[in-house]
Design a protein around this motif. Structure first.
Motif, mmCIF file in Angstrom:
data_model
loop_
_atom_site.group_PDB
_atom_site.id
_atom_site.type_symbol
_atom_site.label_atom_id
_atom_site.label_comp_id
_atom_site.label_asym_id
_atom_site.label_seq_id
_atom_site.Cartn_x
_atom_site.Cartn_y
_atom_site.Cartn_z
ATOM 1 N N UNK B 1 0.804 -0.951 -0.214
ATOM 2 C CA UNK B 1 -0.104 -0.017 0.120
ATOM 3 C C UNK B 1 0.983 1.311 -0.036
ATOM 4 N N UNK B 2 0.627 1.640 -1.020
ATOM 5 C CA UNK B 2 1.448 2.833 -0.801
ATOM 6 C C UNK B 2 0.321 4.427 -0.300
ATOM 7 N N UNK B 3 -0.538 4.407 -0.225
ATOM 8 C CA UNK B 3 -0.982 5.617 0.154
ATOM 9 C C UNK B 3 -0.711 6.040 0.925
ATOM 10 N N UNK B 5 -1.994 6.584 4.976
ATOM 11 C CA UNK B 5 -3.175 6.101 5.840
ATOM 12 C C UNK B 5 -3.253 6.350 6.837
ATOM 13 N N UNK B 9 -6.804 4.637 10.402
ATOM 14 C CA UNK B 9 -6.800 4.222 9.896
ATOM 15 C C UNK B 9 -5.772 2.264 10.113
ATOM 16 N N UNK B 12 -7.089 1.336 13.473
ATOM 17 C CA UNK B 12 -8.477 1.163 13.691
ATOM 18 C C UNK B 12 -8.267 0.194 14.113
ATOM 19 N N UNK B 13 -7.569 -1.002 14.413
ATOM 20 C CA UNK B 13 -7.973 -2.482 15.566
ATOM 21 C C UNK B 13 -8.041 -1.487 17.071
ATOM 22 N N UNK B 14 -6.717 -0.930 17.277
ATOM 23 C CA UNK B 14 -6.579 -0.543 19.001
ATOM 24 C C UNK B 14 -8.086 0.434 18.573
ATOM 25 N N UNK B 16 -10.844 0.129 17.832
ATOM 26 C CA UNK B 16 -12.044 -0.038 17.692
ATOM 27 C C UNK B 16 -12.369 -1.253 19.213
ATOM 28 N N UNK B 17 -11.122 -2.153 19.286
ATOM 29 C CA UNK B 17 -11.073 -2.748 20.898
ATOM 30 C C UNK B 17 -11.015 -1.628 22.263
ATOM 31 N N UNK B 87 -20.326 5.256 9.725
ATOM 32 C CA UNK B 87 -19.439 4.482 9.076
ATOM 33 C C UNK B 87 -20.388 2.942 8.462
ATOM 34 N N UNK B 88 -21.389 2.869 8.891
ATOM 35 C CA UNK B 88 -22.802 1.645 8.841
ATOM 36 C C UNK B 88 -23.837 2.093 8.530
ATOM 37 N N UNK B 89 -24.123 1.095 7.206
ATOM 38 C CA UNK B 89 -25.834 1.772 6.577
ATOM 39 C C UNK B 89 -26.120 0.483 7.312
ATOM 40 N N UNK B 189 -16.955 -10.432 19.373
ATOM 41 C CA UNK B 189 -15.749 -9.538 19.049
ATOM 42 C C UNK B 189 -14.747 -10.150 19.380
#
Ligand code: HEM
Ligand code: SF4
Ligand code: SF4
Ligand code: FES
Lengths: 283, 267
Positions: B1-3, B5, B9, B12-14, B16-17, B87-89, B189
Motif C-alpha cells: 500500500x502506497x497510500x 493512511x 486507519x 483502527x484495530x486498537x 475499535x477494541x 460508517x455503517x448503513x 468481538x
C-alpha cells in the motif's frame, strides 16, 4: 427445500429491472412482460428479455446484461438482488418467486459493488480482500516437498464447509458494515494506474465476512497455517475483522450456509491472542 | 500500500477494541454500580445517603475520579460510537433478521443514551460546581439539582414530575439494553463465545443480565418517587450534623441545599 410449484393461472408476468448503461452513469428502471413457462429460473427470464429487447410498453431497448457461469449455484457470478434480497439468479426459480401475491419480479444489481452494466457488477474487491489476508496455501517452490501433513477428520469437518465459499458477494451485500467503494476511471487512465488506485481505495475498507472466514480456513490448514500469524496481523489491519458490527446478516444470507459468524468470532479470538503475544510475548 | 493512511486507519484495530472495552470497563461497570446504588433508596433515605457519603469521603478527589473514570470514558465511547454509527448503513427493511434489528437497536439506544446521559448529568450534577455558575445559570434553568449531602431529597425532588421520570425510564432502559446487547457483541468481538450454540446461550444470559439490571434501575425511580421530601431533608440535616460531630464526613456546606447551607455556614 422444494415448494409446491406455483399454481399457474397467468400467461405472463412483469419483470422490473434496474438498469445502468455503464460505470458511473445514472441508473433507470425498465419493465418487461415475459411469457410464463413452467420451471423458469431468473437466468432463463433474462434470456427471454434479451431475445425480445422490448419493454412492456413495446419500445425497443438494448438487451439487459447479466453474467452467469455454472448455472448450478457454485460459481457465484450470477449474484444479484431479486425482489429485494441478494441471491443467485440461476437458483432463483420463477415459480417460487411468484408464489406470493405479488406477480412481479424485481431485479437489481448488487448495491455494494460498482456496476459494469445493468446487472453485471465488478466483484474485484472480493478477490482483493482474499489477497489482503493471504487466503492461500503458501507453496512457492518447484521442489517435491513430499506429502503434506494429515488433516484430522474433525478438522476436515470444520474446514470443508468454509471451503465451499464461491466468493459470490451475498454476505457483503447484506452486511451493514460493508459499504460501497467505487473508483471512477479518469480520462485516458491506463489499466495499471487505474487498478492501482482501485486497490488503494479497497485496501483500507472492510474486508468483509467472506475474507475473514477464508483467512480462518487457511489458518486451520496445516500448510496454510505456516503464515497464520501473518494472516492475523493482516486481519487486524485497516478494514479488518474489527469492523464487523455483529449484525449477523452474512450468516443468514450465505447460500452455502457457511458459519461466517463462527469464523468471525474465531478470528476475533485468534487476533486477541495474537496481539497479546505480540505485545507481551517474545515473538 | 502506497497510500498515506490516516491515524484512524492505522490504529483502527486498537481504537475499535478500546471502544469495545470501554463499553464494559469503566462505562458499563460504572453504570451497573450506579444503578444499584440508586436502588438503595428503596431501603430508605439513610441507606442512600450513606452510600453518597462514602463516595464523597474522597473529598475533592471525587472530581478527579468522576472525570477520569466516568466522564472521559463515556465521552470517548460515545464520540467513537457516533463515528461508527455513521460508517455503517443499516438495512433492516431488506434484511429483517433478529440480530440485524439488534444491530440497529444497539445504535439507536447508544444515541438515546448519549442525550439522556448529557441531560441527566447536567440536571443532577451540573458539571461546573462554582457558585457563580449555580446562581446565574444552573438554578434558574434547573441544572445541578443534586446535593450530595441531601442526596435522597434532592434526587427525589428532581424526579417528581412524571414526564421527567418517564424520560428517565426510557433513558435507563436504553442504557441497559445497550449494555446488555453490547456485552453479547463484545463476546463475539473478543472471541469469548464462538460457536453458534455458545453465541445463543450467551445471548440468553445477556438478556437475563439486562432484565435484572433493568429492574434494579427502574426500582430506583419508583423509590425516589415515593420519598417524603420534607422528612428526608430533616433526616439528612440530622445525619449531616451528626457526621460532622463524629468526624465521619467532611464538612462542606456546598453539598447541602441552600436553606440548610446558609445555616451551616453561620456555624
Ligand atoms: C453515550 C452514548 C453511547 C453511544 C453513542 C454508544 C455507541 C455504541 C456503538 C455504536 C456500539 C457498537 C460498536 C460496534 O459494534 O462496532 C457500542 C458498543 C457498546 N457500547 Fe456503547 N454507546 C454509548 C454509551 C454506552 C453506555 C452508556 C454503555 C454502558 C452502559 C455502553 C456500552 C457498550 C458496550 C458494552 C458495547 C459493546 C462493544 C462491542 O461490541 O465490542 N455504551 N456503543
Ligand atoms: S461466504 Fe457465502 S455469501 Fe459470502 S461470498 Fe462466500 S458463498 Fe457467498
Ligand atoms: S456479522 Fe459482521 S460481517 Fe456479518 S453482516 Fe454483520 S457486521 Fe457484517
Ligand atoms: S451461475 Fe454460477 S452460481 Fe449462478
Amino acid at each position: 427445500m422444494i415448494k409446491d410449484a406455483y399454481d399457474q393461472t397467468i400467461s405472463s408476468f412483469t419483470v422490473r429491472i434496474e438498469r445502468q448503461d455503464g460505470p458511473g452513469s445514472p441508473s433507470y428502471w425498465e419493465t418487461f412482460d415475459v411469457t410464463y413457462e413452467s420451471d423458469m429460473n431468473v437466468i432463463s427470464v433474462l434470456q427471454r428479455i434479451a431475445a425480445m429487447s422490448e419493454t412492456a410498453t413495446g419500445e425497443k431497448t438494448t438487451p439487459v446484461a447479466w453474467s452467469c457461469g455454472c448455472l448450478e449455484e457454485v460459481c457465484g457470478s450470477c449474484t444479484m438482488v431479486i425482489n429485494g434480497k441478494v441471491r443467485q439468479s440461476c437458483s432463483a426459480l420463477v415459480d417460487n418467486l411468484l408464489d406470493g401475491t405479488d406477480q412481479e419480479l424485481v431485479l437489481q444489481p448488487m448495491s455494494k459493488f460498482p456496476v459494469v452494466r445493468d446487472l453485471v457488477v465488478d466483484r474485484q474487491r472480493i478477490f482483493r480482500s482474499l489477497q489482503r489476508v493471504e487466503a492461500w496455501v503458501p507453496v512457492d517452490t518447484y521442489y517435491d516437498m513430499g506429502p503434506g501433513p494429515k488433516v484430522s477428520r474433525a478438522q476436515q469437518e470444520i474446514n470443508y464447509p468454509l471451503s465451499e465459499c464461491m466468493s459470490c458477494g451475498c454476505c457483503m451485500e447484506a452486511c451493514p458494515q460493508y459499504t460501497k467503494v467505487e473508483v471512477v476511471r479518469a480520462d485516458g487512465e491506463s489499466d495499471a494506474d487505474y487498478d492501482k488506485r482501485v486497490n488503494e481505495a479497497y485496501d483500507t475498507q472492510f474486508i468483509g465476512p467472506q475474507a475473514i472466514s477464508q483467512a480462518m480456513l487457511f489458518n486451520s490448514h496445516p500448510t496454510g497455517a505456516q503464515i497464520a500469524e501473518e494472516r492475523l496481523e493482516l486481519l487486524s489491519g485497516p478494514g479488518g475483522v474489527q469492523v464487523c458490527g455483529n449484525a449477523q446478516n452474512c450468516v443468514t444470507v450465505c447460500p452455502k450456509e457457511i458459519p461466517l459468524t463462527t469464523s468471525i468470532a474465531r478470528a476475533g479470538r485468534a487476533v486477541t491472542v495474537h496481539k497479546f503475544k505480540k505485545w507481551f510475548g517474545k515473538s | 500500500m502506497t497510500q498515506e493512511m490516516s491515524f484512524f486507519e492505522r490504529h483502527e484495530f486498537m481504537i475499535r477494541r478500546l471502544h469495545s472495552l470501554s463499553g464494559l470497563i469503566p462505562v458499563g461497570a460504572f453504570m451497573v454500580v450506579h444503578l444499584m446504588a440508586n436502588a438503595s433508596i428503596n431501603n430508605g433515605t439513610e441507606s442512600y445517603q450513606k452510600i453518597v457519603y462514602q463516595i464523597h469521603s474522597l473529598g475533592p478527589a471525587v472530581l478527579v475520579v468522576e472525570w477520569l473514570f466516568i466522564f472521559l470514558p463515556i465521552i470517548f465511547h460515545a464520540l467513537l460510537g457516533f463515528v461508527f454509527i455513521f460508517q455503517g448503513r443499516s438495512n433492516v427493511s431488506k434484511y429483517p433478521y433478529q440480530a440485524n434489528y439488534r444491530y440497529v437497536a444497539q445504535r439507536v439506544t447508544g444515541m438515546i443514551a448519549f442525550f439522556f446521559i448529557l441531560w441527566h448529568v447536567l440536571q443532577m450534577n451540573g458539571v461546573i460546581h462554582a457558585d457563580w455558575f449555580r446562581e446565574t445559570i444552573a438554578d434558574p434553568i434547573g441544572l445541578a439539582q443534586f446535593r450530595p449531602y441531601n442526596a435522597a431529597s434532592t434526587a427525589a425532588k428532581a424526579l417528581q414530575n412524571p414526564i421527567v421520570s418517564g424520560l428517565y425510564a426510557i433513558g435507563i432502559l436504553a442504557c441497559v439494553f445497550h449494555f446488555a446487547n453490547g456485552l453479547w457483541t463484545m463476546g463475539i468481538t473478543w472471541g469469548v463465545w464462538v460457536s453458534p450454540k455458545a453465541q445463543k446461550m450467551a445471548s440468553h444470559i445477556c438478556l437475563g443480565v439486562g432484565a435484572i439490571i433493568a429492574v434494579i434501575g427502574l426500582s430506583a425511580l419508583v423509590g425516589f418517587y415515593k420519598v417524603d421530601i420534607d422528612k428526608a431533608e430533616a433526616r439528612e440535616l440530622e445525619m449531616y450534623e451528626q457526621g460532622i460531630k463524629s468526624g465521619t464526613i467532611l464538612a462542606d456546606p456546598h453539598k447541602l441545599i441552600d436553606s440548610q447551607r446558609a445555616d451551616q455556614e453561620n456555624h
